[in-house]
Design an enzyme around this catalytic site. Structure first.
Site, mmCIF file in Angstrom:
data_model
loop_
_atom_site.group_PDB
_atom_site.id
_atom_site.type_symbol
_atom_site.label_atom_id
_atom_site.label_comp_id
_atom_site.label_asym_id
_atom_site.label_seq_id
_atom_site.Cartn_x
_atom_site.Cartn_y
_atom_site.Cartn_z
ATOM 1 C CG ASN A 1 -2.183 0.272 1.162
ATOM 2 O OD1 ASN A 1 -2.806 0.204 2.332
ATOM 3 N ND2 ASN A 1 -2.738 0.802 0.087
ATOM 4 C CG ASN B 1 -12.162 0.464 2.610
ATOM 5 O OD1 ASN B 1 -11.570 0.992 1.801
ATOM 6 N ND2 ASN B 1 -12.609 1.079 3.793
ATOM 7 C CB CYS C 1 -4.848 4.621 6.186
ATOM 8 S SG CYS C 1 -3.824 3.771 4.908
ATOM 9 C CB CYS D 1 -6.607 -3.089 2.812
ATOM 10 S SG CYS D 1 -7.552 -1.834 3.635
ATOM 11 C CG ASN E 1 -8.777 6.694 0.544
ATOM 12 O OD1 ASN E 1 -8.191 6.053 1.062
ATOM 13 N ND2 ASN E 1 -9.906 7.326 1.194
ATOM 14 C CD GLU F 1 -7.011 0.631 0.683
ATOM 15 O OE1 GLU F 1 -7.229 1.635 0.941
ATOM 16 O OE2 GLU F 1 -5.948 -0.201 0.916
#
Ligand SMILES: N[C@H](CCC[C@H](N)C(=O)O)C(=O)O
Length: 287
Positions: free
Chosen positions: A18, A189, A80, A217, A71, A207
């Site tokens: 990520n 999500n 996150c 994630c 995001n 996501e």
């Protein structure tokens, strides 16, 4: 324009696949509105830096620092998991926090972090809102979903085996379920999860706000592990294999199983690496 300077220094970091642009905003004065715009423009792959999200590190009067997380589509998210691990490592590398243990403020609450380079272990805010066994229809296909908020909203769909996980069209079904009326207005999500044994899982995640499958994630790995624990299928610690092939480790107090399962002491651990340090050129922020 979301930034004043022609060049803006940042670290490109990856939390198990990520990936994030991480920027010291203690003196830059980038506002939340500019942050949304900067995320939307700088996260475009091939046109600018490209990333799943943007992290701004800011001063905080009570804890070591505060962050704002955006995001790739510019939406601001409460939390996150992979980004939080990268933010803690950034603060340590940049000397914002000398100690290897720290705490910082997110919209979901205070996160505690411990640096074990290149791994980072964070204590999550209390998960809540567990709703197991939801029957949801999408394009004439029935899904048995389980909802939980692990800092951001997640639905979990358990699959039977590796082949089902590999063959799942995560973009198609993830997008449909992410926008499903059952999860509006916030959206959710979407995680497709496989329980391999009492301490091992594999997941793939669509996501919200990236509007695509990501390679890992953090909050989704936690959501999948905690729902599986509530159903008596796993116990702490759970090693979650992500789409990148890297493993995230989830620790939690083994709950009483069932819908009322309460979780405490939830931790997420994994690598948080620096890919490169560079300067963002303002000219890539013009549409
Ligand atoms: N896309 C998520 C936020 C990032 C979550 C994920 N990257 C993680 O590591 O937890 C949302 O808007 O709910």
């Amino acid at each position: 324009m979301p930034v004043e300077n022609e060049r803006t220094r940042f670290l490109k970091m990856t939390g198990s696949g990520n990936d994030f642009i991480v920027l010291d905003n203690r003196a830059q004065g980038i506002s939340p509105e500019q942050g949304r715009e900067l995320a939307r423009l700088a996260c475009r792959r091939k046109l600018s830096v490209g990333a799943d999200g943007l992290i701004l590190i800011e001063n905080d009067p009570e804890v070591d620092f505060r962050w704002r997380f955006f995001n790739a589509d510019g939406s601001e998210a409460e939390m996150c998991g992979n980004g939080a691990r990268c933010a803690a490592r950034f603060a340590h590398i940049k000397g914002i926090v000398a100690k290897s243990r720290m705490s910082f403020r997110t919209l979901a609450g205070i996160i505690e972090a411990e640096i074990k380079e290149p791994r980072v272990k964070i204590r999550m805010t209390p998960p809540h809102g567990l709703e197991p066994d939801l029957n949801v229809e999408a394009e004439q296909r029935s899904f048995r979903l389980h909802f939980i908020n692990t800092g951001v909203p997640h639905v979990v769909c358990f699959l039977e085996n590796d082949r089902a996980l590999e063959e799942m069209n995560v973009f198609h079904w993830g997008r449909l379920l992410r926008h499903h009326r059952r999860f509006q207005p916030a959206g959710s999500n979407v995680n497709f999860a496989l329980v391999e044994d009492a301490n091992h899982m594999a997941i793939r995640t669509y996501e919200r706000g990236v509007e695509d499958e990501t390679l890992a994630c953090g909050t989704g790995s936690i959501a999948s592990a905690l729902v599986a624990a509530a159903k008596g299928m796993v116990q702490s610690p759970v090693e979650v294999r992500t789409r990148s092939g890297e493993t995230l480790t989830i620790y939690f107090d083994n709950p009483s199983t069932g819908a009322a399962a309460e979780f405490s002491q939830v931790y997420l651990e994994g690598d948080a690496k620096v890919v490169y340090e560079a300067e963002l050129w303002k000219e890539t922020l013009r549409e």
